[in-house]
Design an enzyme around this catalytic site. Structure first.
Site, PDB file in Angstrom:
ATOM      1  N   HIS A  50      32.717  -1.004  52.778  1.00 36.51           N
ATOM      2  CA  HIS A  50      33.954  -1.358  52.064  1.00 36.51           C
ATOM      3  C   HIS A  50      34.327  -0.206  51.145  1.00 36.51           C
ATOM      4  O   HIS A  50      34.455  -0.391  49.937  1.00 36.51           O
ATOM      5  CB  HIS A  50      33.796  -2.632  51.212  1.00 36.51           C
ATOM      6  CG  HIS A  50      33.725  -3.903  52.001  1.00 36.51           C
ATOM      7  ND1 HIS A  50      33.161  -5.058  51.509  1.00 36.51           N
ATOM      8  CD2 HIS A  50      34.181  -4.218  53.228  1.00 36.51           C
ATOM      9  CE1 HIS A  50      33.249  -6.021  52.399  1.00 36.51           C
ATOM     10  NE2 HIS A  50      33.863  -5.535  53.457  1.00 36.51           N
ATOM     11  N   HIS A  70      37.282 -10.755  64.425  1.00 37.18           N
ATOM     12  CA  HIS A  70      37.591 -10.461  63.018  1.00 37.18           C
ATOM     13  C   HIS A  70      38.265  -9.101  62.997  1.00 37.18           C
ATOM     14  O   HIS A  70      37.846  -8.183  63.708  1.00 37.18           O
ATOM     15  CB  HIS A  70      36.273 -10.459  62.242  1.00 37.18           C
ATOM     16  CG  HIS A  70      36.339 -10.068  60.813  1.00 37.18           C
ATOM     17  ND1 HIS A  70      37.389 -10.388  59.988  1.00 37.18           N
ATOM     18  CD2 HIS A  70      35.453  -9.385  60.038  1.00 37.18           C
ATOM     19  CE1 HIS A  70      37.136  -9.931  58.771  1.00 37.18           C
ATOM     20  NE2 HIS A  70      35.979  -9.299  58.784  1.00 37.18           N
ATOM     21  N   GLU A  89      38.699  -6.889  60.466  1.00 33.65           N
ATOM     22  CA  GLU A  89      38.297  -5.816  59.550  1.00 33.65           C
ATOM     23  C   GLU A  89      37.844  -4.606  60.372  1.00 33.65           C
ATOM     24  O   GLU A  89      37.262  -4.750  61.456  1.00 33.65           O
ATOM     25  CB  GLU A  89      37.187  -6.307  58.608  1.00 33.65           C
ATOM     26  CG  GLU A  89      37.028  -5.389  57.409  1.00 33.65           C
ATOM     27  CD  GLU A  89      36.238  -6.014  56.254  1.00 33.65           C
ATOM     28  OE1 GLU A  89      35.669  -7.114  56.417  1.00 33.65           O
ATOM     29  OE2 GLU A  89      36.196  -5.371  55.183  1.00 33.65           O
ATOM     30  N   ASP A 112      35.603  -2.386  60.509  1.00 34.25           N
ATOM     31  CA  ASP A 112      34.259  -2.104  61.016  1.00 34.25           C
ATOM     32  C   ASP A 112      34.034  -2.764  62.377  1.00 34.25           C
ATOM     33  O   ASP A 112      33.100  -2.392  63.101  1.00 34.25           O
ATOM     34  CB  ASP A 112      33.167  -2.516  60.021  1.00 34.25           C
ATOM     35  CG  ASP A 112      33.313  -3.937  59.521  1.00 34.25           C
ATOM     36  OD1 ASP A 112      34.447  -4.390  59.295  1.00 34.25           O
ATOM     37  OD2 ASP A 112      32.272  -4.610  59.347  1.00 34.25           O
ATOM     38  N   HIS A 166      34.302 -14.251  56.757  1.00 31.07           N
ATOM     39  CA  HIS A 166      34.672 -14.245  55.358  1.00 31.07           C
ATOM     40  C   HIS A 166      36.134 -13.877  55.106  1.00 31.07           C
ATOM     41  O   HIS A 166      36.536 -13.718  53.946  1.00 31.07           O
ATOM     42  CB  HIS A 166      33.762 -13.259  54.599  1.00 31.07           C
ATOM     43  CG  HIS A 166      34.005 -11.818  54.988  1.00 31.07           C
ATOM     44  ND1 HIS A 166      34.405 -10.884  54.055  1.00 31.07           N
ATOM     45  CD2 HIS A 166      33.955 -11.162  56.152  1.00 31.07           C
ATOM     46  CE1 HIS A 166      34.559  -9.700  54.637  1.00 31.07           C
ATOM     47  NE2 HIS A 166      34.285  -9.856  55.904  1.00 31.07           N
ATOM     48  N   ASP A 188      30.659 -11.688  61.350  1.00 30.61           N
ATOM     49  CA  ASP A 188      29.933 -11.315  60.127  1.00 30.61           C
ATOM     50  C   ASP A 188      28.893 -12.359  59.707  1.00 30.61           C
ATOM     51  O   ASP A 188      27.887 -12.008  59.071  1.00 30.61           O
ATOM     52  CB  ASP A 188      30.919 -11.113  58.973  1.00 30.61           C
ATOM     53  CG  ASP A 188      31.604  -9.754  59.025  1.00 30.61           C
ATOM     54  OD1 ASP A 188      31.000  -8.794  59.526  1.00 30.61           O
ATOM     55  OD2 ASP A 188      32.749  -9.660  58.551  1.00 30.61           O
ATOM     56  N   TYR A 245      23.583  -9.634  51.859  1.00 33.97           N
ATOM     57  CA  TYR A 245      24.847  -9.781  52.583  1.00 33.97           C
ATOM     58  C   TYR A 245      25.520 -11.104  52.202  1.00 33.97           C
ATOM     59  O   TYR A 245      26.706 -11.158  51.882  1.00 33.97           O
ATOM     60  CB  TYR A 245      24.530  -9.743  54.074  1.00 33.97           C
ATOM     61  CG  TYR A 245      25.698  -9.579  54.989  1.00 33.97           C
ATOM     62  CD1 TYR A 245      26.049  -8.326  55.465  1.00 33.97           C
ATOM     63  CD2 TYR A 245      26.437 -10.677  55.413  1.00 33.97           C
ATOM     64  CE1 TYR A 245      27.117  -8.169  56.327  1.00 33.97           C
ATOM     65  CE2 TYR A 245      27.495 -10.526  56.267  1.00 33.97           C
ATOM     66  CZ  TYR A 245      27.836  -9.274  56.727  1.00 33.97           C
ATOM     67  OH  TYR A 245      28.892  -9.126  57.576  1.00 33.97           O
ATOM     68  N   HIS A 286      26.623  -7.508  62.633  1.00 38.05           N
ATOM     69  CA  HIS A 286      25.844  -6.487  61.930  1.00 38.05           C
ATOM     70  C   HIS A 286      24.370  -6.867  61.990  1.00 38.05           C
ATOM     71  O   HIS A 286      24.019  -8.046  61.860  1.00 38.05           O
ATOM     72  CB  HIS A 286      26.211  -6.405  60.441  1.00 38.05           C
ATOM     73  CG  HIS A 286      27.622  -5.998  60.167  1.00 38.05           C
ATOM     74  ND1 HIS A 286      28.094  -4.728  60.379  1.00 38.05           N
ATOM     75  CD2 HIS A 286      28.662  -6.698  59.648  1.00 38.05           C
ATOM     76  CE1 HIS A 286      29.369  -4.664  60.024  1.00 38.05           C
ATOM     77  NE2 HIS A 286      29.742  -5.846  59.592  1.00 38.05           N
TER      78      HIS A 286
END
Ligand code: FEO
Length: 396
Positions: free
Chosen positions: A23, A79, A81, A83, A145, A164, A192, A225
């Site tokens: 992030h 998701h 995001e 990454d 999230h 995630d 996490y 992850h």
């Protein structure tokens, strides 16, 4: 190295051993991370999630070891995001006929990130896509999230890919939970959870109940992850249920910064009071400590005791970020207290107590402010503060 999870299902992600911040620089990742993507080869070919953009070439090469990327029929973006979506431009270039499967909010976010006219297929909870022998089943998981987050389940192989959720920033030589150090694994899983899922514990608990109620057989939980849970995969689900309940340990965290050691000596006196009552604690000098590690310790503990001298009518700048985090992460079932030295103006203790109140953390005992260097009676007041916090912990 491509790894087969079950026949026809492959991990084609990337291990990022060098990652130390995530992030941007918001989250520390002492043990690196991985970006997990899963390739399913049935009559149709599906790719579940991609990798962070800098690793997109590695992802394409990994896919190519199994199938020609042009054969991909469905790309599932659980998701948006970056990454996980950063590899989408490369994947969609190599597989121009692929349908991009997203949640409704995912479409909004992916379009916002990439501005591409891809062939989107928004899905919701219970929607399925047949790959041939087996189906993909989708479960929306908003705020686990991000609002767009989604789980994908593969029937027949009994693999849950929850993105995630259940992940860890943990680079490892091997892909599965039974192949790594259990202590390290749980340390990273908890960090996490505390730092990323902390504000959404109620939703985590509800979503887990909802997924368990579906009675889907789960042989493997494959997050986006870290390592993949194949040995007793539901162990991490049960652990998430415990963490989401936020029942703290009977312990305390003292965090502080100091200019000329006055507030440090006060921190040690508070610690002596806690220890005298038999309550364990940890002390962190925030100018020298990792903020995310300290937040993980606060997540576990019942009490957070915060110290700062007064500087420029406020707290030291090293204290402000963790106060902001405590507000945002909204940890539950905590108590707090404040202390600090001052020279010309005693402001810091009141500021910290107000901040604790704003975070919904009740103050267990009035704070202690010491003018200039603390005198023996100031240190005795700090020790009494530590004792009072210890007693409040035990009574909670
Ligand atoms: Fe929310 Fe791993 O990204």
């Amino acid at each position: 190295m491509v790894t087969e999870l079950k026949q026809g299902v492959y991990w084609v992600g990337v291990v990022d051993w060098g990652l130390r911040h995530f992030h941007g620089h918001e989250l520390s990742t002492h043990r690196g991370s991985s970006y997990n993507a899963y390739l399913i080869v049935d009559e149709k070919v599906a790719l579940v999630d991609t990798v962070w953009g800098p690793f997109q070439d590695e992802l394409i090469e990994n896919i190519r070891q199994v199938v020609d990327p042009a054969r991909i029929d469905f790309v599932i973006a659980n998701h948006s995001e970056v990454d996980h979506s950063g590899g989408l431009p490369a994947v969609m270039r190599h597989a121009p006929e692929a349908t991009l499967v997203v949640s409704k909010r995912g479409r909004e976010s992916i379009e916002g990130h990439y501005h591409q006219p891809w062939n989107f297929k928004p899905v919701g909870t219970g929607d399925t896509i047949s790959l041939g022998a087996n189906d993909l089943v989708f479960v929306e998981a908003p705020m686990l999230h991000w609002p767009d987050s989604m789980f994908t389940y593969l029937t027949g192989k009994n693999i849950l890919m929850p993105n995630d959720a259940f992940g860890q920033h943990y680079a490892t030589a091997f892909r599965f939970n039974d192949q790594v150090d259990r202590h390290e694994l749980y340390e990273e899983a908890l960090k996490y959870f505390a730092n990323i899922l902390g504000p959404f514990c109620d939703l985590v608990a509800k979503k887990i109940d909802e997924v368990l109620a579906l009675n889907l057989p789960v042989d493997i939980i494959a997050p986006s992850h870290g390592v993949i849970w194949r040995d007793d995969p539901l162990q991490i689900v049960k652990t998430y249920q415990q963490w989401a309940a936020q029942v703290p340990e009977q312990s305390a965290v003292i965090l502080y910064d100091t200019m000329w050691n006055g507030t440090r000596r006060m921190a040690e006196a508070v610690g002596a009071g806690l220890a005298a009552e038999g309550v364990p604690h940890k002390q962190f000098h925030m100018a020298l400590s990792d903020r995310n590690d300290v937040l993980t310790e606060i997540f576990k503990a019942k009490a957070v005791v915060i110290g700062s001298p007064t500087l420029n009518q406020g707290v030291l700048p090293t204290i402000s970020p963790i106060l902001t985090d405590l507000k945002g992460l909204a940890f539950q079932n905590k108590i707090g207290a404040a202390f600090g030295s001052y020279g010309w103006n005693a402001k810091s203790v009141g500021i910290i107590e107000q901040h604790l109140a704003d975070c919904g953390i009740p103050v267990a005992a009035p704070g202690v402010a010491a003018k200039w260097q603390p005198r023996p009676d100031d240190l005795a007041a700090c020790e009494r503060l530590g004792r009072a916090v210890a007693q409040a912990i035990r009574q909670a």
